[in-house]
Every structure is written in C-alpha cells, then in structure tokens.
Design a protein around this motif. Structure first.
Motif, PDB file in Angstrom:
ATOM      1  N   LEU A  88       0.821  -1.209   0.000  1.00 51.14           N
ATOM      2  CA  LEU A  88       0.000   0.000   0.000  1.00 51.14           C
ATOM      3  C   LEU A  88       0.853   1.256   0.000  1.00 51.14           C
ATOM      4  O   LEU A  88       0.489   2.264  -0.622  1.00 51.14           O
ATOM      5  CB  LEU A  88      -0.938  -0.013   1.209  1.00 51.14           C
ATOM      6  CG  LEU A  88      -2.017  -1.095   1.184  1.00 51.14           C
ATOM      7  CD1 LEU A  88      -2.794  -1.098   2.486  1.00 51.14           C
ATOM      8  CD2 LEU A  88      -2.960  -0.911   0.001  1.00 51.14           C
ATOM      9  N   ASP A  89       1.990   1.231   0.690  1.00 53.40           N
ATOM     10  CA  ASP A  89       2.896   2.384   0.658  1.00 53.40           C
ATOM     11  C   ASP A  89       3.386   2.639  -0.759  1.00 53.40           C
ATOM     12  O   ASP A  89       3.493   3.794  -1.201  1.00 53.40           O
ATOM     13  CB  ASP A  89       4.075   2.150   1.597  1.00 53.40           C
ATOM     14  CG  ASP A  89       3.698   2.267   3.066  1.00 53.40           C
ATOM     15  OD1 ASP A  89       2.600   2.791   3.355  1.00 53.40           O
ATOM     16  OD2 ASP A  89       4.489   1.836   3.927  1.00 53.40           O
ATOM     17  N   ARG A  90       3.673   1.561  -1.481  1.00 53.02           N
ATOM     18  CA  ARG A  90       4.126   1.721  -2.864  1.00 53.02           C
ATOM     19  C   ARG A  90       2.990   2.249  -3.737  1.00 53.02           C
ATOM     20  O   ARG A  90       3.209   3.121  -4.595  1.00 53.02           O
ATOM     21  CB  ARG A  90       4.632   0.392  -3.411  1.00 53.02           C
ATOM     22  CG  ARG A  90       5.172   0.502  -4.817  1.00 53.02           C
ATOM     23  CD  ARG A  90       6.086  -0.651  -5.176  1.00 53.02           C
ATOM     24  NE  ARG A  90       6.643  -0.490  -6.516  1.00 53.02           N
ATOM     25  CZ  ARG A  90       7.548  -1.307  -7.048  1.00 53.02           C
ATOM     26  NH1 ARG A  90       8.010  -2.325  -6.324  1.00 53.02           N
ATOM     27  NH2 ARG A  90       8.007  -1.110  -8.284  1.00 53.02           N
ATOM     28  N   ALA A  91       1.769   1.744  -3.510  1.00 57.39           N
ATOM     29  CA  ALA A  91       0.621   2.239  -4.278  1.00 57.39           C
ATOM     30  C   ALA A  91       0.424   3.737  -4.051  1.00 57.39           C
ATOM     31  O   ALA A  91       0.191   4.500  -4.993  1.00 57.39           O
ATOM     32  CB  ALA A  91      -0.642   1.477  -3.879  1.00 57.39           C
ATOM     33  N   ALA A 139       2.648   5.937  -3.071  1.00 57.87           N
ATOM     34  CA  ALA A 139       3.751   6.702  -3.654  1.00 57.87           C
ATOM     35  C   ALA A 139       3.535   6.917  -5.151  1.00 57.87           C
ATOM     36  O   ALA A 139       3.883   7.971  -5.701  1.00 57.87           O
ATOM     37  CB  ALA A 139       5.080   5.984  -3.403  1.00 57.87           C
ATOM     38  N   LEU A 140       2.948   5.907  -5.811  1.00 55.72           N
ATOM     39  CA  LEU A 140       2.687   6.024  -7.247  1.00 55.72           C
ATOM     40  C   LEU A 140       1.489   6.913  -7.535  1.00 55.72           C
ATOM     41  O   LEU A 140       1.475   7.657  -8.515  1.00 55.72           O
ATOM     42  CB  LEU A 140       2.451   4.632  -7.845  1.00 55.72           C
ATOM     43  CG  LEU A 140       3.684   3.731  -7.932  1.00 55.72           C
ATOM     44  CD1 LEU A 140       3.270   2.302  -8.228  1.00 55.72           C
ATOM     45  CD2 LEU A 140       4.640   4.246  -9.007  1.00 55.72           C
ATOM     46  N   GLU A 141       0.469   6.817  -6.693  1.00 55.10           N
ATOM     47  CA  GLU A 141      -0.747   7.625  -6.881  1.00 55.10           C
ATOM     48  C   GLU A 141      -1.389   7.878  -5.517  1.00 55.10           C
ATOM     49  O   GLU A 141      -2.040   6.991  -4.961  1.00 55.10           O
ATOM     50  CB  GLU A 141      -1.743   6.899  -7.781  1.00 55.10           C
ATOM     51  CG  GLU A 141      -3.001   7.721  -8.036  1.00 55.10           C
ATOM     52  CD  GLU A 141      -4.029   6.962  -8.852  1.00 55.10           C
ATOM     53  OE1 GLU A 141      -5.229   7.252  -8.707  1.00 55.10           O
ATOM     54  OE2 GLU A 141      -3.624   6.062  -9.623  1.00 55.10           O
ATOM     55  N   PRO A 142      -1.192   9.078  -4.960  1.00 57.10           N
ATOM     56  CA  PRO A 142      -1.802   9.391  -3.656  1.00 57.10           C
ATOM     57  C   PRO A 142      -3.319   9.280  -3.762  1.00 57.10           C
ATOM     58  O   PRO A 142      -3.950  10.016  -4.523  1.00 57.10           O
ATOM     59  CB  PRO A 142      -1.357  10.834  -3.388  1.00 57.10           C
ATOM     60  CG  PRO A 142      -0.150  11.025  -4.245  1.00 57.10           C
ATOM     61  CD  PRO A 142      -0.388  10.197  -5.471  1.00 57.10           C
ATOM     62  N   HIS A 143      -3.891   8.344  -3.028  1.00 52.71           N
ATOM     63  CA  HIS A 143      -5.318   8.080  -3.186  1.00 52.71           C
ATOM     64  C   HIS A 143      -5.956   7.765  -1.854  1.00 52.71           C
ATOM     65  O   HIS A 143      -5.407   7.021  -1.036  1.00 52.71           O
ATOM     66  CB  HIS A 143      -5.535   6.906  -4.147  1.00 52.71           C
ATOM     67  CG  HIS A 143      -6.902   6.866  -4.721  1.00 52.71           C
ATOM     68  ND1 HIS A 143      -7.988   6.393  -4.015  1.00 52.71           N
ATOM     69  CD2 HIS A 143      -7.382   7.259  -5.926  1.00 52.71           C
ATOM     70  CE1 HIS A 143      -9.064   6.500  -4.761  1.00 52.71           C
ATOM     71  NE2 HIS A 143      -8.729   7.016  -5.926  1.00 52.71           N
ATOM     72  N   THR A 144      -7.141   8.294  -1.648  1.00 50.78           N
ATOM     73  CA  THR A 144      -7.828   8.122  -0.371  1.00 50.78           C
ATOM     74  C   THR A 144      -8.175   6.674  -0.080  1.00 50.78           C
ATOM     75  O   THR A 144      -8.144   6.228   1.066  1.00 50.78           O
ATOM     76  CB  THR A 144      -9.099   9.000  -0.325  1.00 50.78           C
ATOM     77  OG1 THR A 144      -9.697   8.899   0.959  1.00 50.78           O
ATOM     78  CG2 THR A 144     -10.107   8.579  -1.381  1.00 50.78           C
ATOM     79  N   GLU A 145      -8.489   5.871  -1.112  1.00 50.97           N
ATOM     80  CA  GLU A 145      -8.863   4.480  -0.877  1.00 50.97           C
ATOM     81  C   GLU A 145      -7.675   3.674  -0.347  1.00 50.97           C
ATOM     82  O   GLU A 145      -7.840   2.789   0.497  1.00 50.97           O
ATOM     83  CB  GLU A 145      -9.400   3.836  -2.157  1.00 50.97           C
ATOM     84  CG  GLU A 145     -10.683   4.456  -2.681  1.00 50.97           C
ATOM     85  CD  GLU A 145     -11.846   4.289  -1.706  1.00 50.97           C
ATOM     86  OE1 GLU A 145     -11.823   3.341  -0.894  1.00 50.97           O
ATOM     87  OE2 GLU A 145     -12.770   5.100  -1.761  1.00 50.97           O
ATOM     88  N   THR A 146      -6.486   3.982  -0.833  1.00 48.68           N
ATOM     89  CA  THR A 146      -5.295   3.300  -0.333  1.00 48.68           C
ATOM     90  C   THR A 146      -5.066   3.645   1.133  1.00 48.68           C
ATOM     91  O   THR A 146      -4.736   2.773   1.952  1.00 48.68           O
ATOM     92  CB  THR A 146      -4.072   3.689  -1.174  1.00 48.68           C
ATOM     93  OG1 THR A 146      -4.292   3.266  -2.526  1.00 48.68           O
ATOM     94  CG2 THR A 146      -2.806   3.028  -0.649  1.00 48.68           C
TER      95      THR A 146
END
Length: 377
Positions: free
Chosen positions: A140-143, A145-152
């Motif tokens: 999730l940290d990698r996700a 970093a790639l796209e700051p998203h509220t669901e993550t």
C-alpha cells in the motif's frame, strides 16, 4: 474499503460523460440498472478501461464475485494479457478466496506494469486478506507513492486499526479525509475516524479481542445494555429496567414513549418508570424529547425509518430497541439504534446481563451516536 473504480487511471472526458448515467444509478443503489448502463457503454466503447473497472467494482461490492470474475475474463479477452485486465482477474480470484491464483495473477500484473498503482493496492488488499499485515502495508505504501489516493489510505488505516495501532490508524484516516476528491470519500474517511476513536477506548486490546457488545459500540456508536456474559438471556422488562437506570444516571428526561411494532410489557415499564405517556406512532412529537422504542430493527418499515430520521434531524430524543442481530450492522444512522438491550445470534438472545455502568461510559464517549443529542424535555 478498496475500489478499483475510484482510481483516476484513464482520464477520458468523453468516456466520463458516457458513464454519467451508470454512475448516477449506482449512487442511487439501483444496481441492476447501473450494471446494464455500464454494459451498454462497454458495447459502444469496448476500449474504455474506466468503465470496465467501475462495472467490476459494482459487481464486487454487490457480492456478485462470480459475475465479477466473468467480467474480468471478458476484459482479458478485450485487452489481452496486459496489466489492467490481470488486476481485475486477480482481484476477482481473491474475492473468491482463491488466494494463490489471485496473488500469482496480481504479481504477474505488477511485473508487466510496476508503475500501476492499482496493482499494488490490490496486492496490499490480498495480503491483508491473508493476514500478512507487513506485506500489505509495504504494498500500500508503494501504491500511495505512485498515486496518492484516499482508498489506499483507508485500507492502510484498517490494517493498522486491526493491529491495535489506533493512533497511527487515526492519523492515516485523517490523511484519507484530506486526500478525498469527493464528498462521499471524505464522509467515509470521517466515519472511520470515529470508529477508530471508539476502538481506541478499549486499548491496548485489539478489535479481535473485544466482546461482541464492545465491537458493536466501536463499529456503530450504539450502546448495548446487556454486555456481560450471563447464565441466561435477559427478559424484556429487565432490559427496560436497565434503560431506566441508564436514563437516571445520565440525567435524561423524556416527554413520551413512542412504541412501534409488536407490543411488549417493557414499554409500559418504561412509560411508568419515566412518568410519561405511552403512545403509538400517530402520537409522535419530535419536540417532546421522545423515547422511540421497538422490539428490534424495522428495516422495511418506512414509517419507523421516518421517525428515526426525525429524531436524528431534530437532534432530540433517543432510539431504543430490545434486541438487534449481532451480524447485521446498520448501513446508516436511520437504520440504527442509539441503545440496544441485547444482541442476538441466529435469532436467539445471547446469555448476558445488563451492565449499566459500562453502558454509561460508552454513552458519554465523545464519538458515541448520542453526542450532540438533546435528551431532556
């Protein structure tokens, strides 16, 4: 918690316009119509990846995992063995608890496109489902970093909360609220903040270490009177007596008891104990600080929902039910109750006894359902 559809992966203004009707229907809860609208868009625009993602998420959220798998397979037929359809396929396999296949498929997608945030989000969710919190958090940290998203962030908060790391979870949910692109996302994150704060009042215990009544309060903000284990299920009158004791200790003063649904001797006990009239739904007066009572939740009774809504909107009065299924959490404030006598399991009341002191502490918690409610005539 997680959603393939909420990632802004494929911005396309004409596509956004084409999906407007499907999104509206989905937002209204008209699932069958929304699915048809999405499939109509796909028939006309088969390369519109955002539509595939949103239709997939609609099916997944509706519990139609087999249909979600079939849609993912159709996406694979459309786009080949590229990262996007493999993410959908892997997510569907995870929902079907085919974890080894799902993880393998998601890892294949990550190899094909390691910069696709959605791949890492779904890998994080799969690891969470398998109980591997560390791997989930790393993905999730990698996700993020790639796209700051509220669901993550919301999924990250859930993992931290389940581990009993309440302060870190609350900070994460606050970040999700700040990162929200839409009002609905912000509201969802704010609800999770309140849930986390209620769980934190039981620290250092983790959520899976709490009693059913404690978990109910943490998840819904509603207070359960019969929270201690006991040799037998409490009777209606005993629960009404406990409610009277809670009202006295809390300083609540009601102007009427409004009984809905099947009768119970508990209602007369409550009315006599409070010294107020017992009336039916026709006598409901939102200005009188009503005590609205029923034997259990009435999800299909529109009149009941309207009265509960009036209590909430007016900010006056209290909703009490004698019993509530432990496995069925209310989907909204209008479906819930402020105080519950006892939780049921498979339609049977749990062996328990009222603990008014425990209920009083929860009712006074700053994140309880009753916060801000006027409870005096």
């Amino acid at each position: 918690m997680r959603t393939t559809a909420s990632y802004e992966l494929f911005p396309d203004a004409p596509g956004e316009r084409a999906m407007a009707r499907a999104r509206y229907l989905a937002g209204e809860g008209r699932i069958a119509e929304a699915e048809k609208a999405y499939r109509d868009v796909l028939a006309a625009n088969p390369d519109l990846k955002a539509c595939w993602a949103e239709c997939f998420e609609l099916l997944r959220r509706s519990g139609r995992t087999r249909d979600a798998l079939h849609l993912a397979e159709a996406a694979r037929a459309q786009f080949g063995d590229s990262a996007f359809p493999l993410v959908l396929l892997g997510a569907a396999l995870v929902e079907l608890e085919r974890y080894r296949e799902g993880l393998s498929t998601l890892e294949q997608a990550a190899e094909l496109d390691p910069d696709l945030a959605l791949v890492w989000h779904e890998l994080g969710y799969a690891a969470f489902r398998l109980g591997d919190r560390n791997r989930a958090l790393l993905a999730l940290d990698r996700a993020f970093a790639l796209e700051p998203h509220t669901e993550t962030l919301r999924l990250r908060g859930r993992i931290l909360r389940d581990a009993g790391r309440y302060q870190a979870a609350e900070v994460t949910y606050e970040g999700a609220a700040q990162a929200a692109d839409h009002h609905e996302q912000r509201e969802a994150a704010e609800r999770e903040i309140l849930i986390t704060r209620r769980y934190a009042c039981y620290a250092p215990r983790r959520p899976d270490e709490l009693t059913p009544a404690e978990r109910w309060f943490a998840e819904t903000g509603g207070v359960v009177l019969a929270s201690d284990e006991g040799p037998e299920a409490p009777a209606d009158v005993a629960l009404a007596t406990a409610l009277l004791e809670l009202a006295r200790d809390s300083g609540w003063r009601f102007g009427q008891v409004v009984a809905i649904g099947p009768p119970s001797p508990a209602w007369q006990t409550a009315g006599d104990g409070l010294g107020v009239p017992l009336v039916g739904r026709a006598g409901f007066d939102p200005e009188a600080c009503p005590l609205l009572v029923a034997r259990g939740p009435l999800p299909h009774d529109h009149a009941w929902a309207a009265l509960v809504g009036a209590v909430i909107q007016q900010g006056t009065g209290l909703v009490f039910v004698l019993e509530h299924p432990a496995e069925t959490h209310p989907r909204s404030l209008q479906e819930g109750a402020d105080v519950i006598g006892v939780l049921t399991d498979g339609g049977e009341r749990r062996g328990s006894r009222p603990n008014v002191a425990h209920a009083l502490a929860e009712a006074q918690h700053p994140a309880a359902r009753l916060v801000g409610r006027r409870l005096r005539t």
